[in-house]
Design an enzyme around this catalytic site. Structure first.
Site, short mmCIF file in Angstrom:
data_model
loop_
_atom_site.label_atom_id
_atom_site.label_comp_id
_atom_site.label_asym_id
_atom_site.label_seq_id
_atom_site.Cartn_x
_atom_site.Cartn_y
_atom_site.Cartn_z
N SER A 292 0.80 -1.20 0.00
CA SER A 292 0.00 0.00 0.00
C SER A 292 0.85 1.27 0.00
O SER A 292 1.55 1.55 -0.96
CB SER A 292 -0.93 -0.06 1.22
N ASP A 303 10.43 5.32 -10.09
CA ASP A 303 10.06 5.90 -11.40
C ASP A 303 10.85 7.17 -11.71
O ASP A 303 11.20 7.43 -12.86
CB ASP A 303 8.57 6.21 -11.44
N LYS A 317 -0.69 -4.27 -3.12
CA LYS A 317 -1.99 -3.70 -2.77
C LYS A 317 -2.10 -2.31 -3.38
O LYS A 317 -1.62 -1.33 -2.84
CB LYS A 317 -2.20 -3.62 -1.27
#
Length: 434
Positions: A292, A303, A317
């Protein structure tokens, strides 16, 4: 109390009249279904062998409806809803296990550090087959949580099955008041800091800011590198994940975005103005217990190429749960959106793939000691050759464990992360000299 692994949370309020209007707009099929429900409720009330509480029936029906959607949507009666709000503040009672339902089986996402479950050796991925004498097969997460809660000092036995065991193993745990310290930190070696986030709570960002400030002060005002440890971090509050990421990501860059059916569930979170950390190298540690909010941070830093992610595949999740207060002080936890990393990756059921896969290996005492390997110079009658190089001493950069505690010295992933940070420094020096 055990927290539930539906932990990227946005609090909103829905008004009953709005929901009714929406149902009316969807046509008669909904009304036919509601009529069927009221018929069954009436029959049960009239003909069941014993008198039944209407509210209990309604709560049961709501539970059944939500459990048919996904593992993370659930209904919280008033007492559960009240305790859920306490959870995010970091203090609650119970065993200290984050759980979910995976493939129909009650499964541990991760034990919370320094709790009864953690100390007893409960691990991420453990399957909980029984709680005391009750099989968990047909239990909802809410039911399972209730059975594992209880006053401090009382005991509960859970039956665990995990890979490598021939049969389930029973763990008898004594309940305790769980005080979760969200952020821990330490200087690993001169210039290299370590920050561990165990859960994303209301004060996580504040605690992280203090930790980074202290680490800088301990290391002459600047850090040469940082290990950000998100292993076994089951998540927490979305806004805290965003704020943590902002320390390391430049202003205006996307951190995470969400997509859902409702207009309000489509959101974009970008890094805002404020104090940013220097552009020192970062290694983020993750494992199967990272879920999460911790996946949001790892994905954003990965990224934007702000950090190297090391460890094993994270939990996966990638859904957002909205907490909706209801009229009788109960609450609805409903999956309303999916979140995506800045590059558009969905984490749901996939997780974050580390840049460097590194399984955790327990190091023995012998492996931790230096000088245990036999070399040429240790052999009898070896001969020496005078070096033709400059007499200036050349000292290789190596990992110093003087400032680490014994647990850290046995952590192969952490040692590898620190080794990578130091290698980064060596490469920078080589580039400058070339």
């Amino acid at each position: 109390m055990l927290t539930i692994a539906t932990v990227v949370t946005i609090v909103v309020v829905f008004f009953g009249i709005g929901i009714q209007r929406r149902c009316a707009a969807q046509g008669g099929n909904d009304y036919e279904s509601i009529e069927l429900f009221t018929d069954v409720l009436s029959i049960v009330k009239k003909s069941y062998v014993e008198d039944v509480d209407t509210k209990k029936l309604i709560y049961g029906a709501i539970n059944g409806m939500l459990s048919s959607l996904d593992p993370h949507s659930s209904f919280m009666p008033p007492d559960t809803y009240k305790e859920m709000k306490i959870d995010t503040k970091g203090s609650f009672g119970g065993l200290g296990i984050e759980i979910t339902i995976k493939d129909g089986i009650l499964t541990v996402i991760s034990p919370i550090e320094d709790t009864p479950a953690f100390k007893a050796g409960i691990k991420a991925g453990d399957q909980i087959l029984k709680i005391d004498d009750k099989f968990t097969k047909d239990l909802t997460i809410t039911d399972a949580v209730k059975r594992m809660r209880g006053p401090k000092g009382t005991k509960v036995t859970i039956s665990i099955f995990r890979e490598g065991l021939d049969k389930p193993k029973d763990f008898t745990l004594e309940r305790d008041i769980i005080q979760v310290k969200s952020v821990k930190f330490k200087t690993l070696d001169d210039g290299y800091g370590y920050v561990r986030i165990s859960q994303f709570q209301e004060k996580t960002d504040d605690d992280l800011e203090k930790a980074l400030k202290t680490l800088r002060e301990e290391n002459g005002g600047n850090l040469r590198g940082l290990v950000l440890d998100l292993r076994n971090d089951p998540g927490g509050l979305l806004d805290q994940a965003v704020k943590v990421s902002e320390h390391f990501i430049d202003e205006g860059k996307l951190i995470v975005y969400t997509e859902g059916r409702e207009k309000d569930s489509k959101m974009r979170f970008t890094s805002r103005k404020g104090g940013k950390e220097q552009n020192y190298p970062i290694v983020v540690l993750i494992n199967s217990g990272s879920a999460s909010a911790s996946e949001i941070v790892a994905g954003a830093l990965q990224d934007h190429k702000r950090a190297v992610v090391m460890g094993t595949q994270s939990f996966g999740k990638g859904s957002v749960q909205t907490i909706i207060p209801l009229s009788d002080n109960s609450g609805l936890r409903l999956t309303t959106a999916r979140y995506f990393t800045p590059s558009g990756r969905s984490i749901q059921a996939k997780g974050i793939t580390p840049d460097i896969v590194a399984e955790r290996i327990e190091l023995s005492a012998v492996e931790k000691k230096e000088g245990m390997h036999i070399r040429e110079k240790d052999l009898d009658n070896h001969f020496e050759v005078e070096s033709k190089e400059a007499t200036e001493d050349k000292k290789p950069m190596k990992i110093s464990t003087n400032k680490m505690d014994e647990q850290m010295k046995s952590d192969s992933q952490l040692l590898r992360a620190l080794d990578l940070l130091k290698g980064w420094d060596i490469l920078k020096l080589m580039n400058k000299s070339s």
